[in-house]
Design an enzyme around this catalytic site. Structure first.
Site, PDB file in Angstrom:
ATOM      1  CB  SER A 247      -0.967  -0.039   1.228  1.00 48.08           C
ATOM      2  OG  SER A 247      -2.076   0.744   0.913  1.00 48.08           O
TER       3      SER A 247
ATOM      4  CD  GLN B  76      -1.931   7.525  -3.088  1.00 51.90           C
ATOM      5  OE1 GLN B  76      -0.409   7.659  -2.064  1.00 51.90           O
ATOM      6  NE2 GLN B  76      -2.072   6.845  -2.908  1.00 51.90           N
TER       7      GLN B  76
ATOM      8  CE1 TYR C  20      -2.734  14.558   3.121  1.00 53.98           C
ATOM      9  CE2 TYR C  20      -3.720  12.479   2.683  1.00 53.98           C
ATOM     10  CZ  TYR C  20      -2.482  13.042   3.395  1.00 53.98           C
ATOM     11  OH  TYR C  20      -1.810  12.131   4.383  1.00 53.98           O
TER      12      TYR C  20
ATOM     13  NE  ARG D 222      -0.881  -0.225   9.989  1.00 53.26           N
ATOM     14  CZ  ARG D 222      -2.738  -0.342  10.713  1.00 53.26           C
ATOM     15  NH1 ARG D 222      -2.349   0.367  12.255  1.00 53.26           N
ATOM     16  NH2 ARG D 222      -3.631  -0.454  10.359  1.00 53.26           N
TER      17      ARG D 222
HETATM   18  C1  LIG Z   1       3.176   5.251   7.158  1.00 54.54           C
HETATM   19  C2  LIG Z   1       2.069   5.112   6.403  1.00 54.54           C
HETATM   20  C3  LIG Z   1       2.213   6.546   5.363  1.00 54.54           C
HETATM   21  C4  LIG Z   1       1.272   6.234   4.778  1.00 54.54           C
HETATM   22  N1  LIG Z   1       0.919   7.046   3.653  1.00 54.54           N
HETATM   23  C5  LIG Z   1       0.169   6.846   3.133  1.00 54.54           C
HETATM   24  C6  LIG Z   1       0.112   7.516   1.605  1.00 54.54           C
HETATM   25  O1  LIG Z   1       1.322   8.665   0.804  1.00 54.54           O
HETATM   26  N2  LIG Z   1      -0.731   7.344   0.880  1.00 54.54           N
HETATM   27  C7  LIG Z   1      -1.711   6.736   1.169  1.00 54.54           C
HETATM   28  O2  LIG Z   1      -2.986   7.074  -0.017  1.00 54.54           O
HETATM   29  N3  LIG Z   1      -1.895   5.938   2.251  1.00 54.54           N
HETATM   30  C8  LIG Z   1      -1.356   6.285   3.014  1.00 54.54           C
HETATM   31  N4  LIG Z   1      -0.754   5.087   4.623  1.00 54.54           N
HETATM   32  C9  LIG Z   1      -2.440   4.721   4.142  1.00 54.54           C
HETATM   33  C10 LIG Z   1      -2.177   3.348   4.067  1.00 54.54           C
HETATM   34  O3  LIG Z   1      -2.224   3.069   2.667  1.00 54.54           O
HETATM   35  C11 LIG Z   1      -3.797   1.979   4.211  1.00 54.54           C
HETATM   36  O4  LIG Z   1      -4.199   2.846   3.523  1.00 54.54           O
HETATM   37  C12 LIG Z   1      -3.348   2.124   5.942  1.00 54.54           C
HETATM   38  O5  LIG Z   1      -2.225   2.555   7.002  1.00 54.54           O
HETATM   39  C13 LIG Z   1      -3.868   1.212   6.369  1.00 54.54           C
HETATM   40  O6  LIG Z   1      -3.519  -0.087   6.319  1.00 54.54           O
HETATM   41  P1  LIG Z   1      -2.928  -0.947   6.811  1.00 54.54           P
HETATM   42  O7  LIG Z   1      -3.710  -1.503   8.519  1.00 54.54           O
HETATM   43  O8  LIG Z   1      -2.111  -2.013   6.737  1.00 54.54           O
HETATM   44  O9  LIG Z   1      -1.662  -0.301   7.582  1.00 54.54           O
HETATM   45  C14 LIG Z   1      -0.752   5.332   4.989  1.00 54.54           C
HETATM   46  C15 LIG Z   1       0.322   4.535   6.107  1.00 54.54           C
HETATM   47  C16 LIG Z   1       0.897   4.434   6.670  1.00 54.54           C
HETATM   48  C17 LIG Z   1       1.517   3.281   8.536  1.00 54.54           C
END
Ligand SMILES: Cc1cc2nc3c(=O)[nH]c(=O)nc-3n(C[C@H](O)[C@H](O)[C@H](O)COP(=O)(O)O)c2cc1C
Ligand SMILES: Cc1cc2nc3c(=O)[nH]c(=O)nc-3n(C[C@H](O)[C@H](O)[C@H](O)COP(=O)(O)OP(=O)(O)OC[C@H]3O[C@@H](n4cnc5c(N)ncnc54)[C@H](O)[C@@H]3O)c2cc1C
Length: 787
Positions: A414, A492, A574, A716
């Site tokens: 992601s 992205q 955003y 994560r």
């Molecule tokens: C450190 C970090 C940075 C993130 N940056 C972005 C980003 O740049 N663009 C985006 O769409 N989501 C971003 N997210 C959200 C993740 O893509 C994801 O949607 C969110 O963490 C939930 O997924 P997870 O439970 O697997 O962590 C970020 C998440 C984390 C933890």
């Protein structure tokens, strides 16, 4: 000590039994408005796990309950002329009246004073009791009297359901789904004693109204159900017993105790009957309360505090599962296009309690069927012919095509900001970060939100795509990914809007910079944190032109870098997301107000990018399918938004939620956003990527095989383990799967071989241990003898 219990249902009686049995000197009084032999409904179900708890809590009543079980292991699903069977489910049914009578006798034997046919005069009448237990069911008067303290809410769900019975023998738990001119009707049926079964039939409110049935016309309900499900019920007449067409009330309380009064069972919380847990919750609440009172014998208030502290999480977990389950049954139409094997798997996994691996333990043949069916679908899509001895891989390891791009498996890294770019330029950190995740085996990887202009950045550490240096650095990363892995890489792009000019992720997120802030833009001049954040400037049409063109320029640079896919970030509050949400878009011109207006600018940006992005390469949009804020976007708007982008040739919706505004209140849990991906995929007919708290290969397989998403993005988990997919592949290989769709770099082959060996050994040892320690079973011999 004196304990007064209001309500002689399963919760009240069982608590009375436990407390009287462990504290014989305590005066225990139960007041019950019904006669001892009055009961509504027919049978109830208890799982093996609950039975084991009952056995530990009170062996005497357990033995009597066990002697009256109908026990079954199999579930039959009737769906569109097919009947699918799965085994290993382990449930017991008992007549509700029988259960109550066993508890009533046991209570009487112990010296509990039960007053039947007595309406409770109210909590105030129990002043002399040390402990007052409100076990007075779903319409609890105790709860309503003390509503200011318990703060209850009741949400009435839309489906109509009715409890009925039939004198017939069923081979196991039976689900049946039948469509007629009024709509789809769901049958849930199970035996509670030899030759007698409980039926619950439900349908949508629209279908119920179309049928012309009356809410309280029991005879008409019985006749309608007998005719519709005659085949499943072997033509047996359908019986009623206060069988009204109800709508399920989901009851929640902010707290379950006040002073020396505590709520138990349905009075405190309801769990939709489709996971068969109402009585389980009631009995297990009683066990937990008894434990707390025993540990705090002289201080009921401390006992109640401890009780709620210990019980809350478990009760919330069960009620959350029940709520997820009820949503499936409210939306059967959404799954109606599915073939039987997939529909059945979606049904079994509806509450997320039962997963792909969990079902394998119950009945391996079900998973073999799912794997084979899935592989055939994928092969047909690609016009491949499978050899007769083909061992289908788990769905997670099947390829997926979008336009000219094929990803080798369903795992996606992601997008994740790294907050360490230099003036927007990716550094060596990014090279290593993306490089190691690409060789970690995921089918697809997205870059972090890469900003289309310097003032479009979230923080000074965000990557950009607006300077020649950016192009060169990204090109190097893309090249490495393509040369050294099978991973596809998507770019992205986005604009931070009112969440821009803020601190790095590991500093104070969403807070303005200490110095060096730049001006920010938004559809409306609303600060993210009022009084703290900068007030954004309301965008003019010239601003929109510029921002649109910046996106297009970034897309063009992305083409030059060789990215395989392009995603526009329209989630998490955003800039483009804040056009979509009514919380952040308060404009009165053609870009604000109705959803159609709010979509106008985001669609314009998408369309402009789609025009330059190569036709053979896919494009996706990440959206917040719900704002989790009253008055904000909900799943319904999520569907409309997806329709609008699909109409502009968007290939996939990356379904996230929330982060629109600090007022957002998400309901977290395992795979908590997947339900929105499911809704969009099955109602809009567009590919979706699920994301959010997906942490295991089992969950990926569950979401993919059940048709809830086409891809699963993990953020994560990939920070903790870049090799998530390779590790999962090793575990499945140890299970005997031959996997394609996952490639270890040749430099790491010896590590792969060692890992396979270790995985295989670990599995063999686990199987040996499992063979030695058998899980406790209820006293089936006693039950069978009684039957
Ligand atoms: C450190 C970090 C940075 C993130 N940056 C972005 C980003 O740049 N663009 C985006 O769409 N989501 C971003 N997210 C959200 C993740 O893509 C994801 O949607 C969110 O963490 C939930 O997924 P997870 O439970 O697997 O962590 C970020 C998440 C984390 C933890
Ligand atoms: C009508 C109905 C039928 C059901 N049928 C089934 C079924 O067939 N299978 C199944 O699995 N689950 C069934 N359930 C759900 C399941 O039985 C409940 O989740 C479970 O009984 C909860 O137990 P409880 O003790 O918390 O509440 P309840 O079983 O509702 O018990 C509460 C008791 O309090 C008494 N009471 C309430 N107010 C007062 C008062 N003011 N004074 C005196 N007494 C009072 C009521 O008469 C009742 O006996 C049914 C529920 C209802 C309401």
């Amino acid at each position: 000590m004196r304990v007064d219990v209001i309500g002689g249902g399963p919760a009240g009686l069982y608590f009375a039994i436990l407390i009287k049995s462990s504290h014989p000197g305590t005066a225990v009084n139960v007041v019950e408005r019904n006669r001892a032999d009055d009961t509504f409904g027919f049978g109830i179900v208890l799982s093996d796990e609950t039975l084991a708890n009952l056995r530990r809590a009170d062996e005497t009543s357990y033995r009597e309950i066990a002697a009256n079980f109908a026990y079954w292991d199999d579930i039959y699903t009737h769906y569109k002329d097919r009947v699918l069977k799965s085994s290993g489910h382990g449930f017991s049914g008992i007549r509700r009246l029988t259960l109550l009578q066993i508890l009533q006798r046991r209570a009487a034997d112990l010296g509990v004073r039960v007053r039947y046919q007595s309406e409770d005069p109210g909590v105030a009448a129990h002043q002399d009791a040390d402990l007052i237990v409100g076990a007075d069911g779903i319409n609890s008067r105790v709860r309503e009297t003390l509503a200011a303290h318990f703060k209850p809410t009741t949400e009435t769900r839309s489906n109509r359901f009715v409890w009925l019975g039939a004198k017939t023998t069923l081979p196991g738990f039976t689900y049946s789904f039948r469509e007629n001119e009024h709509g789809i009707w769901n049958l849930h049926a199970y035996m509670y004693t030899q030759g007698e079964c409980t039926l619950v039939v439900e349908t949508t409110d629209e279908a119920f109204k179309a049928s012309g049935l009356g809410v309280e016309d029991e005879a008409a309900a019985a006749a309608y159900v007998a005719q519709l499900f005659g085949e499943e019920l072997n033509g047996a007449p359908v019986l009623s017993n206060r069988s009204f067409w109800r709508q399920f009330p989901v009851v929640r309380c902010a707290t379950w105790h006040h002073d020396n009064v505590v709520l138990l069972g349905d009075a405190a919380h309801t769990a939709h009957w489709s996971i068969g847990s109402g009585t389980k919750l009631a009995l297990e609440d009683a066990i937990a309360l008894h434990g707390a009172v025993t540990r705090h014998p002289r201080d009921p208030r401390a006992a109640l505090e401890a009780y709620e502290g210990e019980r809350r999480d478990e009760a919330d977990r069960i009620t959350h599962s029940a709520n997820t389950s009820l949503v499936f049954f409210e939306n059967v139409r959404r799954f109606w296009h599915m073939e039987p094997i997939q529909f059945n798997f979606a049904l079994m996994s509806r509450s997320k309690q039962v997963t792909y691996e969990n079902l394998r333990k119950r009945d391996a043949t079900v998973i073999e069927d799912v794997d084979r069916w899935w592989a055939r679908q994928v092969a047909e899509g690609q016009r491949l012919r499978l050899p007769a001895d083909f061992v289908a891989p788990p769905p997670m390891f099947s390829p997926f095509g979008l336009r000219g791009m094929t990803v080798m498996n369903r795992v996606v890294v992601s997008p994740m900001c790294q907050y360490c770019a230099e003036d927007g330029t990716p550094t060596d950190w990014h090279f290593v970060h993306y490089g190691s995740r690409a060789v970690g085996g995921a089918g697809l990887m997205f870059t972090e939100m890469t900003c289309v202009a310097p003032d479009a950045r979230i923080s000074p550490g965000c990557t950009g795509m607006y300077k020649p240096e950016h192009l060169a650095a990204w090109q190097r990363i893309v090249q490495f990914v393509h040369v050294h892995s099978d991973c596809r890489i998507g770019l992205q792009i986005g604009h931070s809007g009112r969440k821009g000019s803020t601190q790095l992720g590991w500093e104070e997120m969403d807070q303005p910079l200490a110095k060096g802030n730049w001006p920010i833009l938004a559809p409306s001049p609303l600060p993210y944190h009022p009084g703290v954040s900068q007030v954004p400037r309301k965008m003019t049409r010239e601003d929109m032109d510029r921002v649109r063109d910046q996106h297009v320029a970034a897309a063009r640079m992305g083409i030059e870098c060789g990215f395989d896919m392009l995603e526009l970030h329209m989630a998490h509050g955003y800039l483009l997301a804040s056009f979509l949400s009514p919380i952040t878009n308060r404009r009165r011109d053609e870009y604000g107000g109705s959803l159609e207006n709010r979509l106008r600018f985001p669609l314009e940006v998408f369309d402009a990018c789609r025009r330059v992005w190569p036709a053979e390469k896919p494009m996706s949009v990440r959206i917040s399918a719900t704002d989790w804020i009253p008055g904000g976007n909900t799943g319904e708007e999520g569907i409309e938004i997806a329709h609008a982008f699909k109409a502009l040739d968007c290939d996939l919706i990356d379904v996230s939620t929330g982060q629109t505004d600090p007022a957002s209140r998400p309901v977290y849990g395992r795979m908590y956003q997947a339900t929105f991906a499911e809704q969009i995929r099955n109602e809009v007919g567009i590919a979706t990527m699920a994301v959010g708290a997906i942490t295991t290969a089992d969950q990926v397989n569950t979401l993919i095989a059940s048709g809830r998403a086409d891809l699963c993005a993990l953020a994560r988990p990939h920070l903790a383990d870049p090799y998530f997919t390779l590790h999962a592949a090793a575990a499945y290989q140890a299970l005997g799967y031959a996997l394609q769709g996952v490639a270890w770099p040749k430099q790491y082959w010896s590590g792969r071989d060692q890992l396979y060996t270790l995985e295989r050994r670990a599995r063999e040892e686990a199987e040996q241990k499992l063979g030695q320690v058998k899980p406790p079973k209820p006293d089936v011999a006693v039950a069978q003898k009684a039957a």
